[in-house]
Every structure is written in structure tokens, then in C-alpha cells.
Design an enzyme around this catalytic site. Sequence first.
Site, short mmCIF file in Angstrom:
data_model
loop_
_atom_site.label_atom_id
_atom_site.label_comp_id
_atom_site.label_asym_id
_atom_site.label_seq_id
_atom_site.Cartn_x
_atom_site.Cartn_y
_atom_site.Cartn_z
N SER A 1 5.92 -22.82 17.10
CA SER A 1 5.64 -24.27 17.06
C SER A 1 5.07 -24.75 18.38
O SER A 1 5.72 -25.52 19.10
CB SER A 1 6.90 -25.05 16.66
OG SER A 1 8.04 -24.69 17.41
N LYS B 1 13.17 -16.39 21.12
CA LYS B 1 13.66 -17.42 20.19
C LYS B 1 14.63 -16.86 19.15
O LYS B 1 15.74 -17.35 18.99
CB LYS B 1 12.48 -18.07 19.43
CG LYS B 1 11.50 -18.84 20.26
CD LYS B 1 10.40 -19.44 19.41
CE LYS B 1 9.58 -18.40 18.67
NZ LYS B 1 8.87 -17.45 19.53
#
Lengths: 211, 211
Positions: free
Chosen positions: A117, A49
Site C-alpha cells: 500500500s 510486514k
Amino acid sequence: MSPYKTITTDEKSSDVVWHEASVTPAQRESNNGHQGAVLWFTGLSGSGKSTVANAVDKMLHDRGCKTYILDGDNVRHGLNKDLGFNDVDRIENIRRIGEVSNLFVDAGLIVCSAFISPFIADRAMVRALLPETRFIEVFIDTPISICEQRDPKGLYKKARAGEIKNFTGIDSAYEAPDAAEIHIKTAELSVEMCAKQVINYMLDNNIISAK
Amino acid sequence: MSPYKTITTDEKSSDVVWHEASVTPAQRESNNGHQGAVLWFTGLSGSGKSTVANAVDKMLHDRGCKTYILDGDNVRHGLNKDLGFNDVDRIENIRRIGEVSNLFVDAGLIVCSAFISPFIADRAMVRALLPETRFIEVFIDTPISICEQRDPKGLYKKARAGEIKNFTGIDSAYEAPDAAEIHIKTAELSVEMCAKQVINYMLDNNIISAK
């Protein structure tokens, strides 16, 4: 019609003499030459990410776009330093990041938010906070076996040894998006190709324009 | 030397393959053509904080600067909607606004924060969060008699009637800054003159450059 729904200046009209002087989100975007948007990177620890987000940020910056990265380093040690890792605090962590992302989008920036998340409900909550079309979910889809091989922070090793509890992918679920705007397989592409996939999406959807 | 002290990317070097690709605060500022900074407007309710902040924001925007306003409308209804008005929540309210201001400054923007922020200690806390020279306190110094005459939201009337408790200036203290970078007397100047006073400070201190 502005797509902005959550932030209005109408409520303060009573105490703003020069209300007409307020700069609108559309004017900020016009000044910047691109739309405001959040690229919401989601994926396992070690999936890439931050790496892809940084590469996208660099490419956008080099095009003259106004950008910012929100990640654990600048959020967990600052705004969210009062939060722990229990369920309530994890939801609040994501909520605040979503609200801050919304402020950055309102300011006309393209913000890359890079957090695991893991839960669909939390990501849906953030999507609902943002103006329509300004929340772009970027699923960094890397097999856990690869993430565990990379293990850049040694966290998988600790989780396997039971030293870290509730570690996403080991003893806590990662709920993959089923309809992310962008789906990136880092195990099959170079970092540059991954970043270009994001840039191409933004070009195709007129969030940024061709140089 | 970058003046940035609170946000570093060193800690994440272990999991960022393309760490050298990260855009630095200095590069964002160079791209924007001005420094990042927070103009922290403080003053009584009705003193003119939002009015002057909006006028400054407009002037900066018209010069091509990248700006944003943080105020009760976009913070209290979003990021800080979980907070009330007791002492603990008021401190947390200002802390979060300070942290968000810091993120905007790190992103290279000039952010106008317009909150009463009545306590010296809370403003000092925010100043300590920001890189040196990037926190600019703007004291909107308007006599309470004038604020009460203006009473744009009818809040003084309610406070005098006892309908609102702990109202700053009535039954809760406003601690005036003794060394604010900018000291503005709205009762003696037009809104435009007040805003120009801020712009001139920014020019004199090389935060923005002459057009």
C-alpha cells in the site's frame, strides 16, 4: 456513543421484525473482551510486514484476542483475483481490502492487513472508511538496501533486471506515512521487539487490556 | 486434517521468518470454542432471511459464539458499491460475498450471509469456495404469496407496477435449492422456532457444542 459510522442497521429496520435482536458492534466487542481495530501494516516489499503481522497476530491470539490476517495470500488468490496491477486495479485492490477490514472491525476482530500500500491517498481512503480510532497505521520502516539484501522472493533482483515493471522502491514510488500511529524500524529491533511495540500501543490506547 | 483447502500459508513461507508463529484456522476455532462456518440464507425478498439470520446471530452470540452477519446493508454500500444489478454484476456480487464469507470462516467465525442469491449456479460457486462441510445452505422457503403480503420494502408492489425490472419471483427466476442443509418454512413457524431449527442443526453436526 459507538464510534461506528459506516455500517448501520437503521436502513433495514423496515424488513426486520426482530430488529431489537440484532447484535451490536459494542456487544461483539464486549463478548470478545477487546475493541475491533485494523492494524494496517505498510512498507516496502521485504520490509517485514508479514513477519511482524504474524508475530503480532500470534501474541494477540495467545492473549485470547479474536484476530485475523489479511495479506496477499488470502486476498489476491480469492476476493481480488480478478484484479491486475495497473493503477486502477491497485486502487480497487486496496479499497476492497479496506472494506473487508471494516467488516472484520465491525465484527469485533483485530485484523492485521499486510500490503505494501505505497500511496498516501489509498491509505487515507481506507482510514476514512473505518470508524475513528479503529484504523491504526503501522509503518514498517526498513531501508530499501536492507529489503533488497533480504529479497525473500527474489523480486528486487527481477526488478533491477527489468523483468518486473512498476516495482515499489525501484521504478514506482513508496510514499512513506508522515504520521503513522506506530513506526517500526525492523533493521534495529528483533521481530519480537517489533511485535511488542504494537502490543504496547494497543495496551496504551485501551484497544486491548492487560492480561 | 484441517478441512481448509483454499487458504494456505505455504506460499508465503519464503518471506516469513517466523512462519511457525502463524496462527492456524484450527487454533482460531479452538480459541473460539466452535467451528467456523457460513450459514448461507437464500430465499425470496420478504421471505424472512434477514429476520431469521438476525435471530440466529443473536442466539449464537448469547452462547458466546463469534459471529457476524453479511447482508445488503453492510455489503452493497461498501465492498460491492461499485456493482449494479445486471447479470455480470449479480454474479460478481455473490462471488465477492462468498470470498468474504470464506475469509470469515478461515478466521473461525460463524457468518450468516443473507442474500436472495436466486441462482443454483451462483450458490454452487460459493459452496465450492468454502472448505467442505463449512458451507451450510439455509433455504428460507416462504410462498411468494406470503412474501408479497409482507412486502416490507414495497418492492413487490413496484415490481408488479413494472417500476422494477428483473425482480426475483416476478419477472426473474428463483431457483430453489433441492438439497439445502436446512429447509425452513417461515409461514408455519415462529421466528424463534426457525432460528432454533438452525441452532439444532449446528448442534447435531458438532459445529457448536451444547452449553
